[in-house]
Design an enzyme around this catalytic site. Structure first.
Site, PDB file in Angstrom:
ATOM      1  N   ASP A  54     -38.507 -11.900 -41.239  1.00  0.00           N
ATOM      2  CA  ASP A  54     -38.253 -12.819 -41.902  1.00  0.00           C
ATOM      3  C   ASP A  54     -37.742 -12.453 -43.216  1.00  0.00           C
ATOM      4  O   ASP A  54     -38.430 -11.515 -43.718  1.00  0.00           O
ATOM      5  CB  ASP A  54     -39.383 -14.079 -42.128  1.00  0.00           C
ATOM      6  N   ARG A  65     -46.386 -27.498 -41.027  1.00  0.00           N
ATOM      7  CA  ARG A  65     -45.836 -27.191 -39.868  1.00  0.00           C
ATOM      8  C   ARG A  65     -45.578 -25.538 -39.521  1.00  0.00           C
ATOM      9  O   ARG A  65     -45.619 -25.229 -38.346  1.00  0.00           O
ATOM     10  CB  ARG A  65     -44.477 -27.620 -39.746  1.00  0.00           C
ATOM     11  N   VAL A 104     -31.860 -10.912 -42.223  1.00  0.00           N
ATOM     12  CA  VAL A 104     -30.989 -10.443 -40.861  1.00  0.00           C
ATOM     13  C   VAL A 104     -29.480 -10.465 -41.119  1.00  0.00           C
ATOM     14  O   VAL A 104     -28.728 -11.847 -41.063  1.00  0.00           O
ATOM     15  CB  VAL A 104     -31.562 -11.176 -39.675  1.00  0.00           C
ATOM     16  N   PHE A 126     -27.123 -21.693 -39.446  1.00  0.00           N
ATOM     17  CA  PHE A 126     -26.094 -21.353 -38.566  1.00  0.00           C
ATOM     18  C   PHE A 126     -25.544 -19.840 -38.989  1.00  0.00           C
ATOM     19  O   PHE A 126     -24.928 -19.199 -38.040  1.00  0.00           O
ATOM     20  CB  PHE A 126     -25.132 -22.211 -38.691  1.00  0.00           C
ATOM     21  N   CYS A 182     -34.102 -29.558 -43.019  1.00  0.00           N
ATOM     22  CA  CYS A 182     -35.589 -29.905 -42.983  1.00  0.00           C
ATOM     23  C   CYS A 182     -35.973 -30.117 -44.540  1.00  0.00           C
ATOM     24  O   CYS A 182     -36.841 -30.745 -44.894  1.00  0.00           O
ATOM     25  CB  CYS A 182     -36.511 -28.765 -42.730  1.00  0.00           C
TER      26      CYS A 182
END
Ligand SMILES: [Zn+2]
Length: 336
Positions: A54, A65, A104, A126, A182
């Protein structure tokens, strides 16, 4: 009694499936809401090795969440990958867990994917997913796409050479500004659990070798309207260059030097220069504003700017979606 006895009793997995799970190596890309739920479920299921990658750090707005993190992680601005690694080790010490703080791109993903048996998508964009799709197809490693926003979500399991890939199903990569995120439309935690649950279900089947029961198509769910659907595609798209020509345009494109973080009013800048000395930088910035730092990053806040500089040379500049403005802010506080 094995700690996995309830999973072994389940006819779909059994002792043999559990043995396969224990021998498997899993890569979870992105450890926000979906990544947290995925990594926790698969660690508890008893995979052999689990790598979590991450690029971000924990903030208070994540805690509603992102189930692997707590208030202390947010207060200390811990990188999500290292906070997740520590938590996952406490959950299951049988699993070899590795957390990598990194963005990444194809170069990073390629060796990680090749050493994995399965890749799970916990990203929120995406850009990364299309790179991941190509890298997984090239390496012949299955991956499970998942996404959610507001109260709806989607899941697609991709088996290279066998089932439609992300490009087959969604076409070419949508523009960065496409769709809600989000950060603009919000998200409720239960859809995270539903999407991650379906992804993890497909993951268990793939790792246990139960290809016969994989869901055939794109799963969609909306918890607010109460609609659930599976759209089939009847095989791979004949026009998909990744599947038919093994042309991997997304993996072969150079990574962007600046990325506008989807809907966040933030820009991530990559630098080719030597990674900064984080401790020295933290000491210097303390004179100009509020600083939180750890061995991985420095978070700096002043009335006119907020930015985070990572030890790997990246920076995230908040409060702007303009790369030029972000570079100017970075130059002002950190130097060019
Ligand atoms: Zn395809």
């Amino acid at each position: 009694m094995s700690r996995y006895s309830r999973q072994e009793l389940f006819a779909g997995i059994g002792r043999e499936g559990q043995t396969r799970l224990r021998q498997s190596r899993l890569l979870v890309v992105g450890c926000g809401a979906l990544g947290s739920a995925l990594a926790e479920t698969m660690a508890r299921a008893g995979v052999g090795a689990l790598t979590v990658v991450d690029r971000d750090y924990v903030e208070a707005t994540n805690l509603q969440r992102q189930s692997l993190f707590d208030e202390e992680d947010a207060a200390l601005a811990r990188p999500k990958a290292t906070a997740a690694e520590a938590r996952l080790r406490r959950i299951n010490s049988d699993v070899t867990v590795r957390g990598l703080v990194a963005d990444v791109d194809a170069a990073l993903a390629d060796p990680l994917v090749r050493e994995a048996d399965l890749v799970l998508d916990g990203t929120d964009n995406f850009e990364t997913r299309y790179v991941l799709n190509d890298v997984c197809l090239r390496a012949g490693v299955p991956w499970v796409y998942g996404a959610c926003v507001a109260a709806h979500g989607v899941v697609l399991a991709v088996r290279p050479g066998q089932s439609p890939c992300l490009r087959c199903v969604l076409g070419e990569k949508p523009a960065a500004a496409w769709g809600e995120t989000c950060d603009t439309a919000g998200v409720v935690a239960p859809i995270v659990q539903v999407v991650a649950g379906i992804q993890a279900g497909e993951a268990l089947k793939l790792l246990a070798g139960r290809f016969d029961v994989l869901v055939d198509g794109l799963v969609t769910a909306d918890l607010w309207s109460g609609t659930f659907d599976i759209a089939g595609f009847g095989g791979r798209a004949p026009w998909c260059p990744s599947c038919t020509e093994r042309r991997f345009d997304y993996a072969d494109a150079p990574p962007p030097s600046a990325a506008v973080l989807c809907g966040r009013e933030a820009v991530q800048l990559r630098s080719d220069v030597t990674p900064p000395d984080i401790a020295a930088l933290a000491a210097r910035l303390r004179a100009a504003g509020e600083v939180v730092s750890n061995e991985y990053l420095v978070r700096f806040r002043a009335p006119e700017a907020e930015l985070v500089i990572f030890a790997d040379g990246r920076a995230i500049v908040k409060g702007t979606a303009d790369p030029a403005r972000a570079r100017a802010v970075l130059a002002r506080y950190v130097g060019a």
